[in-house]
Design a protein around this motif. Structure first.
Motif, mmCIF file in Angstrom:
data_model
loop_
_atom_site.group_PDB
_atom_site.id
_atom_site.type_symbol
_atom_site.label_atom_id
_atom_site.label_comp_id
_atom_site.label_asym_id
_atom_site.label_seq_id
_atom_site.Cartn_x
_atom_site.Cartn_y
_atom_site.Cartn_z
ATOM 1 N N VAL A 86 0.990 -1.200 0.038
ATOM 2 C CA VAL A 86 -0.060 0.059 -0.106
ATOM 3 C C VAL A 86 0.671 1.249 -0.166
ATOM 4 O O VAL A 86 1.823 1.517 0.855
ATOM 5 N N VAL A 87 0.574 1.961 -0.965
ATOM 6 C CA VAL A 87 1.455 3.308 -1.347
ATOM 7 C C VAL A 87 0.466 4.465 -0.772
ATOM 8 O O VAL A 87 -0.399 4.778 -1.602
ATOM 9 N N GLY A 88 0.627 5.205 0.219
ATOM 10 C CA GLY A 88 -0.046 6.329 0.449
ATOM 11 C C GLY A 88 0.412 7.745 0.237
ATOM 12 O O GLY A 88 1.591 7.887 0.307
ATOM 13 N N HIS A 89 -0.395 8.468 -0.730
ATOM 14 C CA HIS A 89 0.341 9.786 -1.495
ATOM 15 C C HIS A 89 0.084 10.771 -0.511
ATOM 16 O O HIS A 89 -0.832 11.004 0.472
ATOM 17 N N MET A 90 1.351 11.664 -0.292
ATOM 18 C CA MET A 90 1.531 12.983 0.498
ATOM 19 C C MET A 90 0.556 13.842 -0.056
ATOM 20 O O MET A 90 1.196 14.303 -1.228
ATOM 21 N N PRO A 91 -0.556 14.408 0.320
ATOM 22 C CA PRO A 91 -1.076 15.507 -0.356
ATOM 23 C C PRO A 91 -0.462 16.672 -0.422
ATOM 24 O O PRO A 91 0.575 16.799 0.382
ATOM 25 N N TYR A 92 -1.110 17.554 -1.408
ATOM 26 C CA TYR A 92 -0.330 18.805 -1.360
ATOM 27 C C TYR A 92 0.097 19.675 -0.169
ATOM 28 O O TYR A 92 -0.889 19.716 0.716
ATOM 29 N N MET A 93 1.006 20.159 0.118
ATOM 30 C CA MET A 93 1.615 20.896 1.452
ATOM 31 C C MET A 93 1.472 20.199 2.722
ATOM 32 O O MET A 93 1.298 20.828 3.648
ATOM 33 N N SER A 94 1.508 18.820 2.708
ATOM 34 C CA SER A 94 1.733 18.109 3.949
ATOM 35 C C SER A 94 3.186 17.769 4.102
ATOM 36 O O SER A 94 3.273 17.076 5.034
ATOM 37 N N TYR A 95 4.089 18.194 3.118
ATOM 38 C CA TYR A 95 5.352 18.017 3.651
ATOM 39 C C TYR A 95 6.397 18.899 2.914
ATOM 40 O O TYR A 95 7.433 18.847 2.977
ATOM 41 N N HIS A 96 5.676 20.219 2.790
ATOM 42 C CA HIS A 96 6.403 21.283 2.374
ATOM 43 C C HIS A 96 6.902 22.380 3.275
ATOM 44 O O HIS A 96 7.735 23.204 2.813
ATOM 45 N N ALA A 97 6.231 22.275 4.575
ATOM 46 C CA ALA A 97 6.938 23.486 5.362
ATOM 47 C C ALA A 97 8.098 23.198 6.154
ATOM 48 O O ALA A 97 8.601 24.190 6.251
ATOM 49 N N SER A 98 8.175 21.980 6.355
ATOM 50 C CA SER A 98 9.601 21.756 7.177
ATOM 51 C C SER A 98 9.921 20.332 7.570
ATOM 52 O O SER A 98 9.181 19.441 6.967
ATOM 53 N N LYS A 99 11.009 20.020 7.768
ATOM 54 C CA LYS A 99 11.528 18.618 7.832
ATOM 55 C C LYS A 99 10.572 17.959 9.076
ATOM 56 O O LYS A 99 10.103 16.656 8.546
ATOM 57 N N GLU A 100 9.993 18.651 10.117
ATOM 58 C CA GLU A 100 9.419 17.965 10.928
ATOM 59 C C GLU A 100 7.975 17.760 10.491
ATOM 60 O O GLU A 100 7.470 16.583 10.838
ATOM 61 N N GLN A 101 7.444 18.567 9.547
ATOM 62 C CA GLN A 101 6.061 18.519 9.212
ATOM 63 C C GLN A 101 6.108 17.187 8.042
ATOM 64 O O GLN A 101 5.237 16.238 8.151
ATOM 65 N N ALA A 102 7.199 17.133 7.403
ATOM 66 C CA ALA A 102 7.087 15.936 6.414
ATOM 67 C C ALA A 102 7.216 14.638 7.020
ATOM 68 O O ALA A 102 6.394 13.658 6.696
ATOM 69 N N ILE A 103 8.205 14.634 8.297
ATOM 70 C CA ILE A 103 8.378 13.245 8.907
ATOM 71 C C ILE A 103 6.891 12.974 9.477
ATOM 72 O O ILE A 103 6.459 11.715 9.636
ATOM 73 N N ALA A 104 6.362 14.027 10.316
ATOM 74 C CA ALA A 104 5.056 13.785 10.953
ATOM 75 C C ALA A 104 3.781 13.442 10.100
ATOM 76 O O ALA A 104 3.209 12.375 10.317
ATOM 77 N N SER A 105 3.769 13.877 8.866
ATOM 78 C CA SER A 105 2.833 13.409 7.786
ATOM 79 C C SER A 105 2.907 12.231 7.489
ATOM 80 O O SER A 105 2.040 11.287 7.417
ATOM 81 N N ALA A 106 4.069 11.663 7.123
ATOM 82 C CA ALA A 106 4.490 10.236 6.524
ATOM 83 C C ALA A 106 4.106 9.467 7.648
ATOM 84 O O ALA A 106 3.780 8.222 7.361
ATOM 85 N N THR A 107 4.742 9.745 8.984
ATOM 86 C CA THR A 107 4.619 9.081 10.099
ATOM 87 C C THR A 107 3.185 8.645 10.155
ATOM 88 O O THR A 107 2.836 7.284 10.257
ATOM 89 N N ARG A 108 2.174 9.486 10.140
ATOM 90 C CA ARG A 108 0.728 9.399 9.988
ATOM 91 C C ARG A 108 0.260 8.322 9.128
ATOM 92 O O ARG A 108 -0.632 7.502 9.227
ATOM 93 N N LEU A 109 0.578 8.472 7.921
ATOM 94 C CA LEU A 109 0.288 7.735 6.682
ATOM 95 C C LEU A 109 0.712 6.374 6.824
ATOM 96 O O LEU A 109 -0.126 5.420 6.640
ATOM 97 N N VAL A 110 1.829 5.943 7.714
ATOM 98 C CA VAL A 110 2.107 4.865 7.711
ATOM 99 C C VAL A 110 1.623 4.270 9.108
ATOM 100 O O VAL A 110 0.761 3.097 8.982
#
Length: 158
Positions: A86-110
């Protein structure tokens, strides 16, 4: 392929297929019924892309898809998937603001969504944030080239 003899698709099994010259299959899935059928057919990758929220929830373009909507559809797909990756797409602006946001968003999808990896649309602006997701131990399926989830002016300059 006989579902009884199948195993869960993993990064290693995909690498093995590539090394052996075997075809690797992928399909976009957006809800539980579609995912269950694709999983039974035997697709390797079940990609929960942003077209799902657009079609199912009436979004006019990918930039209006909310993270929580993408998360809910990823969760629905992962609940019924036994074999596919299963590949979860990271939506627009869910990983663009900071490294912390990118990791947090990806972690939630997993962790919450059940994705085996996340898909990010990469370019020179997002590369360092995507690299942080990988450094955090979260598998990433990269998407380069035409960027459907980017704002129109940004997509043209990437």
């Amino acid at each position: 392929m006989d579902p009884v003899k199948r195993k869960k698709v993993t990064i290693k099994s995909v690498h093995d297929k590539k090394k052996a010259g075997q075809k690797i299959t992928s399909i976009g899935v957006y809800d539980a019924p579609m995912a269950a059928i694709a999983d039974r057919v035997g697709f390797d990758f079940l990609v929960v892309g942003n077209a799902g929220p657009m079609a199912l929830l009436g979004h006019p373009d990918p930039t209006t898809v909310k993270f929580e909507e993408q998360l809910a559809l990823t969760r629905a797909v992962s609940r019924v998937t036994k074999y596919g990756f299963v590949v979860g797409h990271m939506p627009y602006m869910s990983y663009h603001a900071s490294k912390e946001q990118a990791i947090a968003s990806a972690t939630r999808l997993v962790a919450e969504g059940g994705a085996d990896c996340v898909k990010c649309e990469g370019n020179r602006y997002t590369a360092e944030y995507i690299a942080e997701i990988v450094r955090a131990g979260i598998p990433v399926m990269g998407h380069i080239g035409m960027q459907a989830s980017a704002a129109p002016s940004r997509a043209a300059s990437a």
